[in-house]
Enzyme design. Sequence first.
Site, PDB file in Angstrom:
ATOM      1  N   THR A  49       0.748  -1.131  -0.104  1.00 38.17           N
ATOM      2  CA  THR A  49      -0.087  -0.074   0.061  1.00 38.17           C
ATOM      3  C   THR A  49       0.917   1.309  -0.016  1.00 38.17           C
ATOM      4  O   THR A  49       2.108   1.180  -0.028  1.00 38.17           O
ATOM      5  CB  THR A  49      -0.917   0.064   1.272  1.00 38.17           C
ATOM      6  OG1 THR A  49      -0.060   0.250   2.205  1.00 38.17           O
ATOM      7  CG2 THR A  49      -1.386  -1.342   1.485  1.00 38.17           C
ATOM      8  N   CYS A  50       0.425   2.351   0.330  1.00 40.77           N
ATOM      9  CA  CYS A  50       1.107   3.649   0.121  1.00 40.77           C
ATOM     10  C   CYS A  50       1.993   3.728   1.562  1.00 40.77           C
ATOM     11  O   CYS A  50       2.978   4.450   1.564  1.00 40.77           O
ATOM     12  CB  CYS A  50      -0.010   5.036   0.065  1.00 40.77           C
ATOM     13  SG  CYS A  50      -1.015   4.839   1.317  1.00 40.77           S
ATOM     14  N   ARG A  52       2.919   0.788   3.275  1.00 39.31           N
ATOM     15  CA  ARG A  52       3.648  -0.464   3.727  1.00 39.31           C
ATOM     16  C   ARG A  52       3.827  -1.131   2.623  1.00 39.31           C
ATOM     17  O   ARG A  52       2.768  -1.427   1.460  1.00 39.31           O
ATOM     18  CB  ARG A  52       3.069  -1.001   4.923  1.00 39.31           C
ATOM     19  CG  ARG A  52       1.789  -2.076   4.538  1.00 39.31           C
ATOM     20  CD  ARG A  52       1.125  -2.741   5.745  1.00 39.31           C
ATOM     21  NE  ARG A  52       0.633  -1.584   6.711  1.00 39.31           N
ATOM     22  CZ  ARG A  52       1.237  -1.430   7.906  1.00 39.31           C
ATOM     23  NH1 ARG A  52       2.316  -2.275   8.106  1.00 39.31           N
ATOM     24  NH2 ARG A  52       0.654  -0.642   8.673  1.00 39.31           N
TER      25      ARG A  52
END
Length: 455
Positions: A49-50, A52
């Site tokens: 994701t942004c 992780r």
Amino acid sequence: MHILVVGVDYKSAPIEIREKISFQPDELAEAMLRLKGEKSVLENIIVSTCNRTEIYAVVDQLHTGRYYIKTFLSEWFSLPKEELSPFLKFYESDAAIEHLFRVACGLDSMVIGETQILGQVRSSFKTAQAEKTIGTIFNELFKQAVTVGKRTHAETDIGANAVSVSYAAVELAKKIFGSLSNKHILILGAGKMGELAAENLHGQGIGKVTVINRTFLKAKALADRFSGEARSLNQLEHALAEADILISSTGASDFVVSKEMMERAGRQRKGRPLFMVDIAVPRDLDPALNDLEGVFLYDIDDLEGIVEANLQERRETAEKVELFIEAAIVEFKQWLNTLGVVPVISALREKALSIQSDTMQSIERKLPHLTVREKKLLSKHTKSIINQMLRDPILKAKELAAEADSEEKLKLFMQIFDIEEEAGRQLDKSLDNRQTVHSFQKAEAKTGLRPLVSE
């Protein structure tokens, strides 16, 4: 076998590093398949994701698992290990299980309790199932992770007054401008983050919304939902000249707005300030934009302060969620312990089936006049007797498997039933954990011995 998590997140690595170690959604399947071929890796799921990028893996040995996963990341992203290593985080065994549950519940997010991450975990889970990069252990672990995540949002108000990175961007805009009622908002990117930004802006009485996306139809669909205007990407420079606020999240691999583009658009702005929020990873907006007069650029890391101000109530609710997680960990570990008993149960069933088969052959020799129907009836009833007789021993074996000294007790159990040799063969068959339960269930279906208790 061991459960291992390797990755980076917003706490361990700045955005400059995270954007270098970020998988695009359409890369996940290929990446998981390639990782599946790495030595030591038995199962894997990638969540990116942004905030992780994390690899969840079942490995045969922890030290080799860490090495080969780190090598995989280094090769995939063309980053030297020495550049990558300082930012990597590792979770092993119980800590890895707890970490996944905390991630799925939103407790490890920048915005505590946010719901997006649960959807992203579930999406990666489905991809891994489709590509067959997971087996017995992760099918159960991620199923429980999704369940505890859903329970968190169903039974607590941790998601009330929804906060997300996109919401934090809107909050920051309000703090700078006060009211947004007469402001022109430009949303760059019609994906999930752009949609969330539009939803959060909708209740603020904004003056005008313009949506720009690489695919015009997607931009129009989002703009229509909020009575806004859609434009194509080639109109971006003109839109920059008009907007007061830009919220950008396209997922592009290169900068979408360069310093040079903004300099040209700035000549038409007549000194009006432009507030820009980049919530994309990799970043959409060139950091050099901050050098321009009248441009105020914030990226995803800058939102942390805004996020912090909205989270105290969620932290209090998080204490209740921690109890959910503790219960889920206990449940999963109990299930995990029972995996060791599968070869024992299989051996017990094989022995019982062998006795039943020998008995049927003896009956058929002594009673050659039996019809096909009578033979089937006898077979059915003898298997029924076996099922009834095995019920209590199997339940006891599962209880023993969950106890601290399970290995010694199961060894005694096998000696009592004289199944040590057969259990050893069953164990050899199931060393690849991805086949253990599948093979067991397949054998049950083949023999007609029904499951006595749910697995």
